[in-house]
Scaffold this motif. Structure first.
Motif, PDB file in Angstrom:
ATOM      1  N   ASP A  46       0.840  -1.199   0.000  1.00 25.51           N
ATOM      2  CA  ASP A  46       0.000   0.000   0.000  1.00 25.51           C
ATOM      3  C   ASP A  46       0.874   1.247   0.000  1.00 25.51           C
ATOM      4  OD1 ASP A  46      -2.565  -1.333   0.258  1.00 25.51           O
ATOM      5  OD2 ASP A  46      -1.995  -1.789   2.326  1.00 25.51           O
TER       6      ASP A  46
ATOM      7  N   LEU B  74      -9.765  -0.885  -1.073  1.00 26.21           N
ATOM      8  CA  LEU B  74      -8.332  -1.003  -0.849  1.00 26.21           C
ATOM      9  C   LEU B  74      -7.986  -0.764   0.612  1.00 26.21           C
ATOM     10  CD1 LEU B  74      -6.890   0.846  -3.990  1.00 26.21           C
ATOM     11  CD2 LEU B  74      -7.571  -1.543  -3.732  1.00 26.21           C
TER      12      LEU B  74
ATOM     13  N   GLN C  18      -5.077   6.202  -1.851  1.00 28.40           N
ATOM     14  CA  GLN C  18      -4.348   4.954  -1.640  1.00 28.40           C
ATOM     15  C   GLN C  18      -4.155   4.226  -2.960  1.00 28.40           C
ATOM     16  OE1 GLN C  18      -5.861   2.590   1.556  1.00 28.40           O
ATOM     17  NE2 GLN C  18      -4.838   0.703   0.940  1.00 28.40           N
TER      18      GLN C  18
ATOM     19  N   SER D   9      -2.650   0.524  -4.344  1.00 26.64           N
ATOM     20  CA  SER D   9      -2.309  -0.794  -3.802  1.00 26.64           C
ATOM     21  C   SER D   9      -2.021  -1.807  -4.912  1.00 26.64           C
ATOM     22  CB  SER D   9      -3.452  -1.338  -2.933  1.00 26.64           C
ATOM     23  OG  SER D   9      -3.710  -0.489  -1.845  1.00 26.64           O
TER      24      SER D   9
END
Length: 468
Positions: free
Chosen positions: A120, A235, A461, A463
């Motif tokens: 992440d 996520l 985010q 990922s």
């Protein structure tokens, strides 16, 4: 001459058929039936010859023909045996190949390994203060920690982490005509260990450790009050955290084939003091009791759960005597199939004394009267909704929102605990090859406490996750 010629011709014909049948024996398992059919036809030819010999009462028996019949019968029997062994071998090979794909065996026990590796990259900002650096509070949303008030906001702070990576081992053993299963799973979330300066290494932690047999589940796993199947495709570790029941704890549960579950689970009372602080007395005497019913209908699935709890403090914690009160609540959740591949997911929760079960313990189970020592269960209401759209076999998106509201007894808790918190998010997830997900997600969160102070958090985010 006629008899000798007839015997030779028939013997050659049957021999040719046997050779063809034998050649077919090493073929794949699905060809086994055609080998058997060919052998059946050859046996029919032999029976016809024997009938013909019996019909020739006026002529002496031909020794060569009789020898051919005996020889051919022996050859057919031998070929059947070869074909049977070949079929058994193919079955064993197929079983080994299947086992290799889904696990391996130690004696009668099948062992399966699984989990995923996840990376992440998160950049986030807050409007009313900052989250500490090098803390798991930056790894995923913890609603009660979003800063509120008049503090200076942060810039866009960026962190990389692989802590959500997890590993699981499962076993399945036949016992008494049923399967005894075990699961153990670990990851590296919310644990101590290295820091971001050098190694970024973290201590493993136990997530799941339980046994299943004939409807029973015994050990540590998802709480019965929590329908993990309704979680949206996000996520962030949970995503719609403010409106989500989320608990994992030791329990004993029995589930019937009709979908009804009853469980007794780890009790733990969390108490808010007069200054707004949190105390976990550890005085619990009775387990939490949960009833749940699950129902599937086509592409949809629904769950309704009810919980009853004893919330308790004893003399030695506050010096105010002992008291207990009842906590209870209901949760309705599910997934509704929409069209060919889309789905709508939801959860609605309400009750008193649900505290630690909702949104990672946004508020506590109860407040304590600093004069009398009486406990007052805290009421709360929460829920989420999420819609997932599948654009193609390799691309999907989710939009979601959640909400939490508490009814804190401010006279007992002060005005610092959370009154409301909500969030909204949207993401795009791309799967270029099976089991590999690449995604980006934006989240907005807003929190307000009982004093009316508020603040927000924004997070982006990115990922990468590979499941195995």
């Amino acid at each position: 001459m006629y008899k000798n010629t007839s015997g030779k011709v028939l013997r050659r014909s049957i021999a040719a058929g046997l050779l063809a049948a034998t050649a077919m024996a090493p073929a794949a398992a699905h060809a086994q039936s055609s080998v058997e059919d060919r052998l059946d036809k050859l046996e029919a030819m032999i029976m016809a010859l024997e009938a013909r010999m019996d019909a020739q009462q006026s002529a002496p028996a031909d020794p060569q023909t009789q020898a051919a019949v005996t020889e051919m019968r022996a050859a057919v029997a031998e070929t059947r045996a070869v074909a049977a062994k070949q079929g058994e071998l193919e079955t064993r090979v197929a079983a080994v190949e299947t086992s290799d794909k889904s696990g391996f065996h130690i004696g009668d026990t099948k062992v399966t390994l699984g989990g995923y590796v996840k990376m992440d990259a998160i950049t986030a900002r807050t409007s009313a203060g900052q989250l500490g650096g090098d803390t798991f509070l930056r790894d995923f949303l913890v609603p009660s920690t979003v800063p509120v008030g008049t503090g200076a906001g942060s810039g866009w702070d960026t962190d990389f982490s692989a802590r959500q990576t997890r590993f699981a081992i499962k076993t399945a053993t036949p016992v008494g005509g049923k399967t005894l299963g075990t699961t153990m799973e670990m990851d590296f979330m919310v644990t101590s260990g290295g820091d971001e300066r050098i190694t970024n290494s973290y201590t493993p932690r136990l997530r799941h450790a339980f046994v299943t047999y004939d409807g029973w589940t015994i050990g540590q796993t998802w709480g019965t009050f929590f329908n993990v199947g309704a979680l949206p495709d996000t996520l962030d570790f949970i995503g719609t955290t403010p409106g989500t029941v989320f608990v994992r704890q030791p329990l004993v549960r029995y589930t019937t084939k009709s979908g009804l579950s009853i469980a007794v689970e780890q009790p733990e009372t969390t108490v808010t003091t007069a200054t707004g602080g949190r105390v976990t007395p550890g005085d619990d005497a009775l387990p939490d009791v949960v009833l749940r019913f699950d129902k599937k209908a086509g592409k949809s699935a629904f769950s309704i759960a009810a919980i009853g709890r004893q919330l308790k403090v004893a003399n030695d914690d506050f010096g105010l005597g002992s008291d207990s009160t009842l906590g209870y609540g209901v949760s309705v959740s599910g997934t509704i199939g929409v069209g060919a591949k889309d789905d709508f997911r939801f959860m609605v929760n309400a009750g008193e004394g649900l505290g630690r079960y909702i949104g990672l313990n946004i508020v506590n189970d109860a407040a304590i009267d600093p004069v009398t020592g009486d406990l007052d269960a805290i009421a709360s209401y929460s829920g989420f909704a999420a819609y997932r759209h599948v654009w193609s076999d390799k691309l999907r998106s989710t939009i979601a929102g959640s909400y939490f509201k508490a009814d804190n007894p401010v006279a007992l808790t002060s005005a610092s605990p959370t009154d409301t918190v909500w969030n909204a998010l949207a993401n795009v997830i791309y799967t270029p090859v099976p089991k590999l997900d690449l995604g980006v997600e934006y989240m907005y969160v807003e929190r307000e406490n009982e004093a009316g102070l508020d603040g927000n958090l924004q997070k982006v985010q990115v990922s990468a996750k590979y499941s195995f």
